[in-house]
Design a protein around this motif. Structure first.
Motif, PDB file in Angstrom:
ATOM      1  N   SER A 138       6.272  16.422   8.535  1.00  0.00           N
ATOM      2  CA  SER A 138       7.782  15.892   7.955  1.00  0.00           C
ATOM      3  C   SER A 138       7.811  16.199   6.463  1.00  0.00           C
ATOM      4  CB  SER A 138       7.713  14.381   7.646  1.00  0.00           C
ATOM      5  OG  SER A 138       7.692  13.923   9.308  1.00  0.00           O
ATOM      6  N   GLY A 139       6.781  16.838   5.767  1.00  0.00           N
ATOM      7  CA  GLY A 139       6.812  17.122   4.518  1.00  0.00           C
ATOM      8  C   GLY A 139       5.917  16.465   3.437  1.00  0.00           C
ATOM      9  N   GLN A 140       6.051  16.381   2.372  1.00  0.00           N
ATOM     10  CA  GLN A 140       5.494  15.569   1.374  1.00  0.00           C
ATOM     11  C   GLN A 140       6.377  14.461   0.776  1.00  0.00           C
ATOM     12  OE1 GLN A 140       4.394  18.313  -1.759  1.00  0.00           O
ATOM     13  NE2 GLN A 140       2.726  19.122  -0.516  1.00  0.00           N
ATOM     14  N   TYR A 141       5.554  13.241   0.942  1.00  0.00           N
ATOM     15  CA  TYR A 141       6.335  11.942   0.541  1.00  0.00           C
ATOM     16  C   TYR A 141       5.426  10.867   0.342  1.00  0.00           C
ATOM     17  CZ  TYR A 141       5.695  11.032   5.582  1.00  0.00           C
ATOM     18  OH  TYR A 141       5.048  10.841   6.602  1.00  0.00           O
ATOM     19  N   PHE A 142       5.720   9.778  -0.269  1.00  0.00           N
ATOM     20  CA  PHE A 142       4.996   8.701  -0.414  1.00  0.00           C
ATOM     21  C   PHE A 142       5.341   7.528   0.659  1.00  0.00           C
ATOM     22  CE2 PHE A 142       4.704  10.706  -4.487  1.00  0.00           C
ATOM     23  CZ  PHE A 142       3.359  10.613  -4.821  1.00  0.00           C
ATOM     24  N   PHE A 143       4.245   7.264   1.560  1.00  0.00           N
ATOM     25  CA  PHE A 143       4.563   6.177   2.498  1.00  0.00           C
ATOM     26  C   PHE A 143       4.185   4.869   1.968  1.00  0.00           C
ATOM     27  CE2 PHE A 143       2.758   3.734   6.178  1.00  0.00           C
ATOM     28  CZ  PHE A 143       4.046   3.750   6.848  1.00  0.00           C
ATOM     29  N   ALA A 144       5.013   3.877   2.108  1.00  0.00           N
ATOM     30  CA  ALA A 144       4.660   2.806   1.735  1.00  0.00           C
ATOM     31  C   ALA A 144       4.655   1.469   2.723  1.00  0.00           C
ATOM     32  CB  ALA A 144       5.579   2.066   0.736  1.00  0.00           C
ATOM     33  N   SER A 145       3.502   0.501   2.788  1.00  0.00           N
ATOM     34  CA  SER A 145       3.582  -0.593   3.958  1.00  0.00           C
ATOM     35  C   SER A 145       3.260  -1.751   3.202  1.00  0.00           C
ATOM     36  CB  SER A 145       2.841   0.006   5.161  1.00  0.00           C
ATOM     37  OG  SER A 145       1.701   0.301   4.515  1.00  0.00           O
ATOM     38  N   VAL A 146       3.648  -2.990   3.982  1.00  0.00           N
ATOM     39  CA  VAL A 146       3.027  -4.100   3.449  1.00  0.00           C
ATOM     40  C   VAL A 146       2.074  -4.603   4.387  1.00  0.00           C
ATOM     41  CG1 VAL A 146       3.897  -6.520   2.917  1.00  0.00           C
ATOM     42  CG2 VAL A 146       5.538  -4.534   2.475  1.00  0.00           C
ATOM     43  N   ALA A 147       0.791  -4.809   4.003  1.00  0.00           N
ATOM     44  CA  ALA A 147      -0.243  -5.171   4.657  1.00  0.00           C
ATOM     45  C   ALA A 147       0.037  -6.402   5.487  1.00  0.00           C
ATOM     46  CB  ALA A 147      -1.636  -5.471   3.905  1.00  0.00           C
ATOM     47  N   GLU A 148       0.427  -7.419   5.203  1.00  0.00           N
ATOM     48  CA  GLU A 148       0.661  -8.893   5.753  1.00  0.00           C
ATOM     49  C   GLU A 148       1.873  -8.855   6.566  1.00  0.00           C
ATOM     50  OE1 GLU A 148      -1.154  -9.372   1.824  1.00  0.00           O
ATOM     51  OE2 GLU A 148       0.479  -8.503   2.381  1.00  0.00           O
ATOM     52  N   LEU A 149       2.882  -7.825   6.459  1.00  0.00           N
ATOM     53  CA  LEU A 149       4.018  -7.943   7.197  1.00  0.00           C
ATOM     54  C   LEU A 149       4.165  -6.794   8.224  1.00  0.00           C
ATOM     55  CD1 LEU A 149       6.664  -8.744   4.385  1.00  0.00           C
ATOM     56  CD2 LEU A 149       5.463 -10.423   5.819  1.00  0.00           C
ATOM     57  N   ASP A 150       3.599  -7.209   9.434  1.00  0.00           N
ATOM     58  CA  ASP A 150       3.506  -6.038  10.480  1.00  0.00           C
ATOM     59  C   ASP A 150       4.852  -5.307  10.927  1.00  0.00           C
ATOM     60  OD1 ASP A 150       2.107  -4.499  12.404  1.00  0.00           O
ATOM     61  OD2 ASP A 150       2.945  -5.963  14.023  1.00  0.00           O
ATOM     62  N   SER A 210       8.506   1.635   4.484  1.00  0.00           N
ATOM     63  CA  SER A 210       9.438   2.584   4.034  1.00  0.00           C
ATOM     64  C   SER A 210       8.624   3.894   3.360  1.00  0.00           C
ATOM     65  CB  SER A 210      10.179   1.865   3.282  1.00  0.00           C
ATOM     66  OG  SER A 210      11.466   2.740   3.067  1.00  0.00           O
ATOM     67  N   HIS A 211       9.572   4.672   2.882  1.00  0.00           N
ATOM     68  CA  HIS A 211       9.030   5.812   2.269  1.00  0.00           C
ATOM     69  C   HIS A 211       9.931   6.397   0.953  1.00  0.00           C
ATOM     70  CE1 HIS A 211      11.862   7.538   4.936  1.00  0.00           C
ATOM     71  NE2 HIS A 211      12.027   8.526   4.082  1.00  0.00           N
ATOM     72  N   GLY A 212       9.432   7.427   0.106  1.00  0.00           N
ATOM     73  CA  GLY A 212      10.105   7.832  -0.992  1.00  0.00           C
ATOM     74  C   GLY A 212       9.637   9.153  -1.288  1.00  0.00           C
ATOM     75  N   GLU A 213      10.438  10.162  -2.130  1.00  0.00           N
ATOM     76  CA  GLU A 213      10.013  11.238  -2.565  1.00  0.00           C
ATOM     77  C   GLU A 213       8.981  11.108  -3.707  1.00  0.00           C
ATOM     78  OE1 GLU A 213      12.966  13.965  -3.271  1.00  0.00           O
ATOM     79  OE2 GLU A 213      14.241  13.476  -1.453  1.00  0.00           O
ATOM     80  N   THR A 214       9.150   9.751  -4.618  1.00  0.00           N
ATOM     81  CA  THR A 214       8.221   9.611  -5.527  1.00  0.00           C
ATOM     82  C   THR A 214       7.499   8.015  -5.144  1.00  0.00           C
ATOM     83  OG1 THR A 214       9.828   8.445  -6.852  1.00  0.00           O
ATOM     84  CG2 THR A 214       9.736  10.697  -7.063  1.00  0.00           C
ATOM     85  N   TYR A 215       6.616   7.961  -6.111  1.00  0.00           N
ATOM     86  CA  TYR A 215       5.710   6.563  -5.764  1.00  0.00           C
ATOM     87  C   TYR A 215       6.840   5.497  -6.090  1.00  0.00           C
ATOM     88  CZ  TYR A 215       1.969   3.311  -6.498  1.00  0.00           C
ATOM     89  OH  TYR A 215       1.219   2.031  -6.452  1.00  0.00           O
ATOM     90  N   GLN A 227       0.883  -1.164  -0.024  1.00  0.00           N
ATOM     91  CA  GLN A 227      -0.049   0.107  -0.055  1.00  0.00           C
ATOM     92  C   GLN A 227       0.824   1.239   0.167  1.00  0.00           C
ATOM     93  OE1 GLN A 227      -1.790  -1.239   3.637  1.00  0.00           O
ATOM     94  NE2 GLN A 227      -3.665  -2.107   2.729  1.00  0.00           N
ATOM     95  N   ILE A 228       0.635   2.100  -1.067  1.00  0.00           N
ATOM     96  CA  ILE A 228       1.299   3.199  -0.954  1.00  0.00           C
ATOM     97  C   ILE A 228       0.430   4.465  -0.916  1.00  0.00           C
ATOM     98  CG2 ILE A 228       3.065   4.578  -2.560  1.00  0.00           C
ATOM     99  CD1 ILE A 228       4.168   2.164  -3.532  1.00  0.00           C
ATOM    100  N   ARG A 229       0.659   5.323  -0.078  1.00  0.00           N
ATOM    101  CA  ARG A 229      -0.323   6.649  -0.315  1.00  0.00           C
ATOM    102  C   ARG A 229       0.803   7.926  -0.113  1.00  0.00           C
ATOM    103  NH1 ARG A 229      -1.169   3.828   4.941  1.00  0.00           N
ATOM    104  NH2 ARG A 229      -0.606   5.168   6.332  1.00  0.00           N
TER     105      ARG A 229
END
Length: 121
Positions: A29-41, A45-50, A21-23
């Motif tokens: 903290s600013g503007q960024y894309f936050f990524a997580s793995v639903a099944e792996l608690d 991670s994050h990044g400046e772009t998708y 999931q990336i949103r």
């Protein structure tokens, strides 16, 4: 050969269709894309772009899974849609059941179709 726990390596887990999931975030903290793995608690991670967030979370997955494998911890696997029948039993107050039945009749559709329509909104 069946995949038993001792035969499941990092490549096996990395090839599974985990839910990433990336949103877009805009917070203190600013503007960024936050990524997580639903099944792996806790695997996130994050990044400046998708694309950067996606690559970064894949790297986080490698680290997360490697540590789990090293310690012999259980690793959840994604659940395929094949394991779901598409039906469930739901209890509801009589008044709600009556209301939904009446609305379905007024729309000229079945109770199940009406409930599916309402849930999908």
């Amino acid at each position: 050969m069946a995949n038993t726990k001792e035969h499941k390596d990092l490549a096996y887990y990395m090839a599974l269709p985990y839910t990433i999931q990336i949103r877009f975030m805009n917070d203190e903290s600013g503007q960024y894309f936050f990524a997580s793995v639903a099944e792996l608690d806790g695997c996130q991670s994050h990044g400046e772009t998708y694309a950067e967030a996606y690559e970064s979370v894949r790297e986080a997955m490698e680290g997360h899974l490697s540590v789990k494998l090293e310690h012999g911890d259980d690793i959840p696997e994604p659940v395929s849609e094949e394991k779901y029948s598409g039906k469930w039993l739901q209890r509801a107050p009589k008044s709600l059941h009556k209301h939904l039945m009446e609305r379905a009749a007024a729309e000229g559709i079945s109770f199940n179709q009406y409930c599916l329509y309402k849930l999908s909104k």
